[in-house]
Scaffold this active site. Structure first.
Site, PDB file in Angstrom:
ATOM      1  N   SER A   1      68.135   5.548  66.992  1.00 55.69           N
ATOM      2  CA  SER A   1      67.472   5.800  65.728  1.00 55.69           C
ATOM      3  C   SER A   1      68.437   5.922  64.513  1.00 55.69           C
ATOM      4  O   SER A   1      69.498   6.546  64.606  1.00 55.69           O
ATOM      5  CB  SER A   1      66.485   7.221  65.852  1.00 55.69           C
ATOM      6  OG  SER A   1      66.788   7.834  64.391  1.00 55.69           O
ATOM      7  N   LYS A   2      68.013   5.131  63.467  1.00 60.88           N
ATOM      8  CA  LYS A   2      68.848   4.933  62.070  1.00 60.88           C
ATOM      9  C   LYS A   2      69.242   6.428  61.546  1.00 60.88           C
ATOM     10  O   LYS A   2      70.349   6.407  61.005  1.00 60.88           O
ATOM     11  CB  LYS A   2      68.141   4.161  61.203  1.00 60.88           C
ATOM     12  CG  LYS A   2      68.015   2.647  61.331  1.00 60.88           C
ATOM     13  CD  LYS A   2      67.529   1.782  60.233  1.00 60.88           C
ATOM     14  CE  LYS A   2      67.573   0.427  60.646  1.00 60.88           C
ATOM     15  NZ  LYS A   2      66.448  -0.309  60.151  1.00 60.88           N
ATOM     16  N   ARG A   3      68.544   7.284  61.758  1.00 57.56           N
ATOM     17  CA  ARG A   3      68.735   8.770  61.480  1.00 57.56           C
ATOM     18  C   ARG A   3      70.048   9.265  61.799  1.00 57.56           C
ATOM     19  O   ARG A   3      70.895  10.001  61.229  1.00 57.56           O
ATOM     20  CB  ARG A   3      67.545   9.700  61.847  1.00 57.56           C
ATOM     21  CG  ARG A   3      66.510   9.712  61.013  1.00 57.56           C
ATOM     22  CD  ARG A   3      65.472  10.821  61.239  1.00 57.56           C
ATOM     23  NE  ARG A   3      64.847  10.655  62.587  1.00 57.56           N
ATOM     24  CZ  ARG A   3      64.864  11.552  63.545  1.00 57.56           C
ATOM     25  NH1 ARG A   3      65.338  12.695  63.169  1.00 57.56           N
ATOM     26  NH2 ARG A   3      64.383  11.388  64.931  1.00 57.56           N
ATOM     27  N   HIS A   4      70.490   8.706  62.816  1.00 57.44           N
ATOM     28  CA  HIS A   4      71.557   9.112  63.624  1.00 57.44           C
ATOM     29  C   HIS A   4      73.007   8.358  63.351  1.00 57.44           C
ATOM     30  O   HIS A   4      73.978   8.656  63.569  1.00 57.44           O
ATOM     31  CB  HIS A   4      71.690   9.223  65.047  1.00 57.44           C
ATOM     32  CG  HIS A   4      70.861  10.367  65.461  1.00 57.44           C
ATOM     33  ND1 HIS A   4      69.354  10.075  65.559  1.00 57.44           N
ATOM     34  CD2 HIS A   4      70.831  11.719  65.416  1.00 57.44           C
ATOM     35  CE1 HIS A   4      68.632  11.081  65.982  1.00 57.44           C
ATOM     36  NE2 HIS A   4      69.664  12.048  66.038  1.00 57.44           N
TER      37      HIS A   4
END
Ligand code: GLU
Length: 473
Positions: free
Chosen positions: A257-260
């Protein structure tokens, strides 16, 4: 298993940035071919025109090269099976689709989008979750087919899937895998725009390009029985299929995930990860040597890597901290000259290379990513603005006294700075910790910085005096 030269391939679709998981799959394919002295092919699967992204092919090729990989056949390098871009091979797929029709293994389907929609709705109402083509065109009389064709009625070509069959293969990683054909739709092979679907394109090309080993992520597992049916319909020899674990975030249950952080291969390079470190980390996402050894060169990996060592369990955790660790190791292993060149990109525009080369050894041990240089080294390039609250209550006196002893210095070197300041602390009975922290904050703007005396030497006496004067205010 390998009685002929191993030929592996990577077949990305130009629908966006090349994913880091794709780079792991590419690494394994590349390494297996090298391990057996075979060939590695690159092919661009651009048959889904609705998802095509302009410029994506060029970006894929460039990031694959930036990670250090080459290909024996493929776009730009050519080869005996050129072209290696599917949109340039359309007549071939048409020819093979017609061959299947002639052998009654496939059929023309003239169903309109509206009819298919109604069909799906009706099936859903009956509680069928996985809707399937109802075979409406599977047995049209030949004369009707010919009339429709000569009237240019829009159509697709579908595979005739026999029901009640078990489809089984010996997967190079997973072992025996089976599906029942009842679960499989009469696949579209050729679309109404004349492009093949992924299924037809991939099977025709893997056959034509003499691919022996199809290694791809587990997300393709449900496609494999469809491909096997196609190999059977054509009467072609099957490649070895090998399905690799997909990646997930630590603690996550699905994909990255791009959040990470980055998920695109190019994003990691932009973030200041070295290709060698990335590739070394990628090696471990589905394989391990069975020893404690962690740092592997590509050559060492090629020697060790075989399918027998690939993990069966799906979803390998992508440990971003571990990647940082690998990157720090590779940064430390660079020579100062190499590292200076790499850091140039992260220094302010027009930064002096001589200055950079002095800073390099001071920061080398302190970076997990090259991009951290911008922040760690900013005080070398511009005056920092320190937060007043960071200073101790005796800061004013500390800085005034330091300024006056530094002013008197002739030789301004790391050693002489160290001696002069130590003496000052002794003479004035300063709290050493507070004194040096005030100095550090005045000079670098931060509580944590590269070694202070070395940094001051690089900045030079005038700049240091100016910063002390500024901080005093
Ligand atoms: N074109 C497919 C992709 O985008 C290839 C899958 C396969 O390796 O068969 O990944």
């Amino acid at each position: 298993m390998y009685n002929k030269k191993v030929v592996t391939r990577m077949a990305p679709s130009p629908t966006g940035e090349f994913h880091i998981g794709g780079m792991r799959t590419l690494l394994y394919n590349w390494a297996l071919a090298r391990h057996f002295g075979g060939k590695f092919l690159l092919r661009i699967e651009d048959t889904d025109r609705t998802r095509f992204v302009e410029g994506a092919t060029e970006r894929i090729l460039s990031v694959v090269r930036d990670y250090g990989f080459d290909w024996d056949e493929g776009p730009e390098v050519g080869g005996p099976h050129a072209p290696y871009v599917q949109s340039e091979r359309l007549p071939l797929y048409k020819k093979y689709a017609e061959e299947l029709i002639a052998a009654d293994k496939a059929y023309y389907c003239f169903c309109t989008a509206e009819r298919l929609e109604e069909m799906r709705e009706a099936q859903k109402k009956q509680g069928i979750a996985q809707t399937k083509y109802d075979g409406h065109c599977a047995h049209l009389p030949e004369t009707e087919v010919q009339t429709l064709l000569s009237n240019n009625t829009p159509h697709v070509v579908r595979l005739r899937v026999a029901k009640g069959k078990e489809i089984t293969w010996e997967d190079g990683v997973l072992g025996k895998v089976s599906f029942v054909s009842d679960e499989i739709d009469d696949q579209i092979l050729l679309k109404s725009d004349g492009y093949p679907t992924y299924h037809l394109g991939v099977v025709v090309d893997d056959h034509e390009m003499e691919v022996t080993t199809v290694m791809r992520g587990n997300e393709w597992l449900p496609s494999t029985p469809k491909h096997i049916l196609l190999y059977e319909a054509f009467g072609w020899e099957m490649p070895l299929f090998a399905h690799l674990p997909n990646l997930k975030e630590i603690g996550g249950t699905k994909k990255l995930s791009k959040r990470h952080g980055p998920v695109a291969a190019v994003g990691f390079l932009e973030d200041g990860y070295l290709p060698e470190a990335l590739v070394n980390y990628l090696m471990f996402l589905g394989w391990n040597p069975g020893t404690e050894k962690e740092i592997f060169s590509l050559d060492e990996f090629v020697k060790d890597f075989t399918l027998e060592k690939v993990h069966k369990a799906d979803l390998v955790a992508f440990d971003r901290q571990k990647l940082d660790w690998f990157n720090a190791q590779y940064i430390k292993a660079k020579t100062d000259t190499e590292l200076t060149q790499l850091l140039f990109k992260y220094a302010p525009k027009g930064a002096d290379i001589a200055l950079l080369s002095k800073i390099t050894p001071l920061v080398k041990e302190r970076m997990k990513k090259l991009s951290e240089f911008t922040d760690i080294a900013s005080f070398f390039f511009s005056e920092p603005s320190a937060d007043k609250t960071l200073f101790s209550e005796n800061a004013h006196e500390h800085l005034v006294e330091a300024k006056s002893v530094i002013q008197e210095m002739k030789l301004f070197s790391t050693t002489s700075i160290g001696e002069v300041l130590q003496k000052l602390v002794g003479d004035k009975k300063f709290q050493a910790r507070d004194f040096f922290m005030d100095m550090r904050i005045a000079v670098t703007g931060k509580k944590i910085s590269p070694p202070l005396n070395e940094s001051m030497e690089i900045l030079g006496k005038d700049v240091v005096l100016a910063r002390l004067a500024h901080a005093q205010k």
